[in-house]
Write a protein that holds these residues in place. Structure first.
Motif, short mmCIF file in Angstrom:
data_model
loop_
_atom_site.label_atom_id
_atom_site.label_comp_id
_atom_site.label_asym_id
_atom_site.label_seq_id
_atom_site.Cartn_x
_atom_site.Cartn_y
_atom_site.Cartn_z
N CYS A 192 0.84 -1.21 0.00
CA CYS A 192 0.00 0.00 0.00
C CYS A 192 0.87 1.25 0.00
CB CYS A 192 -0.91 0.02 1.23
SG CYS A 192 -2.23 -1.20 1.20
N ALA A 193 1.93 1.21 0.79
CA ALA A 193 2.81 2.36 0.89
C ALA A 193 3.48 2.67 -0.44
CB ALA A 193 3.86 2.13 1.97
N LEU A 194 3.74 1.64 -1.26
CA LEU A 194 4.36 1.86 -2.56
C LEU A 194 3.46 2.69 -3.47
CD1 LEU A 194 5.91 -1.65 -3.32
CD2 LEU A 194 7.12 0.46 -2.70
N LEU A 195 2.14 2.56 -3.28
CA LEU A 195 1.20 3.30 -4.12
C LEU A 195 1.18 4.79 -3.78
CD1 LEU A 195 -1.77 0.77 -4.18
CD2 LEU A 195 0.02 1.10 -5.88
N THR A 196 1.76 5.15 -2.64
CA THR A 196 1.86 6.57 -2.28
C THR A 196 3.33 6.96 -2.16
OG1 THR A 196 1.70 6.02 0.08
CG2 THR A 196 -0.33 6.58 -1.04
N ALA A 197 4.18 6.25 -2.90
CA ALA A 197 5.62 6.45 -2.76
C ALA A 197 6.08 7.80 -3.27
CB ALA A 197 6.38 5.36 -3.51
N ASP A 198 5.25 8.47 -4.14
CA ASP A 198 5.66 9.76 -4.67
C ASP A 198 5.34 10.91 -3.74
OD1 ASP A 198 2.97 9.32 -5.01
OD2 ASP A 198 2.82 10.56 -6.82
N THR A 199 4.77 10.59 -2.58
CA THR A 199 4.44 11.62 -1.60
C THR A 199 4.94 11.20 -0.23
OG1 THR A 199 2.27 10.62 -1.23
CG2 THR A 199 2.40 12.41 -2.84
N THR A 200 5.19 12.15 0.62
CA THR A 200 5.63 11.87 1.99
C THR A 200 4.60 12.43 2.96
OG1 THR A 200 7.93 12.05 1.33
CG2 THR A 200 7.44 12.21 3.69
N PRO A 201 4.00 11.58 3.84
CA PRO A 201 3.00 12.08 4.77
C PRO A 201 3.51 13.26 5.58
CG PRO A 201 3.03 9.70 4.78
CD PRO A 201 4.21 10.14 3.95
N SER A 202 2.67 14.28 5.69
CA SER A 202 3.04 15.49 6.41
C SER A 202 3.13 15.22 7.90
CB SER A 202 2.01 16.59 6.15
OG SER A 202 2.21 17.67 7.01
N ASP A 203 4.14 15.82 8.56
CA ASP A 203 4.28 15.69 10.00
C ASP A 203 3.18 16.44 10.74
OD1 ASP A 203 6.52 14.16 9.72
OD2 ASP A 203 7.90 15.87 9.78
N ARG A 204 2.51 17.35 10.07
CA ARG A 204 1.50 18.16 10.74
C ARG A 204 0.17 17.45 10.85
NH1 ARG A 204 1.77 23.36 7.05
NH2 ARG A 204 1.95 21.68 5.53
N VAL A 205 -0.05 16.39 10.06
CA VAL A 205 -1.32 15.65 10.09
C VAL A 205 -1.00 14.19 10.34
CG1 VAL A 205 -3.38 15.01 8.81
CG2 VAL A 205 -2.36 17.26 8.45
N ARG A 206 -1.47 13.68 11.46
CA ARG A 206 -1.24 12.27 11.79
C ARG A 206 -2.56 11.54 11.81
NH1 ARG A 206 3.42 11.78 10.25
NH2 ARG A 206 3.32 9.68 11.10
N LEU A 207 -2.72 10.60 10.89
CA LEU A 207 -3.93 9.79 10.82
C LEU A 207 -3.64 8.38 11.32
CD1 LEU A 207 -5.24 10.78 7.26
CD2 LEU A 207 -5.92 11.75 9.47
N GLY A 240 -17.51 7.49 12.67
CA GLY A 240 -16.64 8.00 13.72
C GLY A 240 -15.22 8.23 13.22
N TYR A 241 -14.69 7.23 12.49
CA TYR A 241 -13.35 7.40 11.93
C TYR A 241 -13.31 8.56 10.94
CZ TYR A 241 -11.73 2.94 13.86
OH TYR A 241 -11.36 1.92 14.71
N LEU A 242 -14.37 8.69 10.14
CA LEU A 242 -14.41 9.74 9.14
C LEU A 242 -14.47 11.11 9.79
CD1 LEU A 242 -14.43 10.31 6.14
CD2 LEU A 242 -16.92 10.00 6.14
N ARG A 243 -15.28 11.24 10.85
CA ARG A 243 -15.36 12.52 11.56
C ARG A 243 -14.00 12.89 12.17
NH1 ARG A 243 -20.57 10.69 13.27
NH2 ARG A 243 -19.62 9.81 15.15
N SER A 244 -13.34 11.90 12.72
CA SER A 244 -12.02 12.14 13.32
C SER A 244 -11.01 12.59 12.28
CB SER A 244 -11.54 10.87 14.02
OG SER A 244 -10.24 11.03 14.52
N ALA A 245 -11.01 11.89 11.14
CA ALA A 245 -10.08 12.25 10.07
C ALA A 245 -10.37 13.65 9.53
CB ALA A 245 -10.15 11.22 8.95
#
Length: 268
Positions: A192-207, A240-245
């Motif tokens: 799954c992570a390979l499919l988002t390999a062109d981006t790096t998750p932001s440190d400001r948003v933790r899901l 609930g998960y969606l509201r949190s995100a």
């Protein structure tokens, strides 16, 4: 739309055809640039570089008249013709041109360029010459249409490919929690992570992983009920998960949450 190298080749080939078919010793032309102007980019049979890169604006000279009328125009003696304005007399005189025809390149009702043919003597240019020049312009028009359709299909294919990646990402995220083997589950999440390999998750948003799972399903077009079924939870849990995100991503809608998650690098 601006011209590229392959478009220039089409202009060059059309000029060669124009000269062969008409017997005119000189031909030149180019395609539209930004705004109402055309740049002469290709020369064939010229003795000087006076016309190279000449910018022709709409309404000015023979080519500018052709741009406005979107039809062929002809003058028998360029420098003294009363049918055109004379902003470009100097380079035309340097090249020694007298009788000149100009034919528009029209694609989907829009003039995209001009082809010229010329003599160094003041003689009438007959209907056959004009017909052949028009056919040369048609060659360019057909080539531009084919190329633009190919670009459109490529763009649509790329968009379709991105959609398939998102669907695959959602399916893998939904499958991972159902795998009991921790090593296999970890390998699946790595995929799954390979499919988002062109981006790096932001440190400001933790899901959380579950928030990402829900957003991945939403991004693939799944409703809350379908998402719940895929993840093996209740629709209320999904909400609930969606509201949190959404709160973490500062999104007001599901769509905004998906866009923000992609920008933050959590989704492909």
């Amino acid at each position: 739309m601006t011209a590229d190298a392959s478009d220039a080749v089409e202009i060059r080939n059309a000029l060669l055809r124009l000269r062969r078919a008409t017997g005119l010793p000189v031909a030149f032309g180019g395609l539209m640039e930004a705004g109402q102007r055309m740049r002469i980019s290709e020369l064939s049979g010229t003795a000087t570089h006076a016309l190279r890169s000449l910018v022709v604006t709409s309404g000015n000279g023979l080519g500018g008249k052709t741009l406005v009328l979107a039809r062929p125009c002809v003058v028998t003696d360029y420098s003294v013709s009363r049918q055109i304005s004379h902003e470009y007399d100097a380079p035309v005189a340097v090249e020694g041109l007298r009788s000149v025809l100009a034919v528009p390149v029209v694609v989907r009702h829009s003039v995209r360029g001009v082809l010229y043919g010329a003599l160094r003597t003041a003689l009438p240019l007959g209907g056959r010459m004009l017909d052949e020049a028009v056919e040369a312009a048609r060659d360019v028009e057909r080539a531009l249409v084919v190329r633009e359709e190919a670009r459109t299909l490529a763009a649509e294919g790329a968009a379709g490919g991105r959609e398939q990646v998102r669907e695959a990402h959602a399916a893998l995220r939904a499958l991972a929690p159902k795998i009991a083997d921790p090593e296999l589950r970890a390998e699946l999440l790595d995929a799954c992570a390979l499919l988002t390999a062109d981006t790096t998750p932001s440190d400001r948003v933790r899901l959380t992983p579950r928030e990402v799972d829900v957003l991945a399903c939403v991004a693939a077009g799944a409703t809350n009920a379908v998402t719940a079924e895929r993840l093996g939870v209740t629709p209320e849990t999904v909400k609930g998960y969606l509201r949190s995100a959404m709160r973490k991503l500062r999104a007001r809608t599901r769509g905004e949450a998906v866009v923000a998650a992609r920008r933050a690098g959590w989704l492909p």
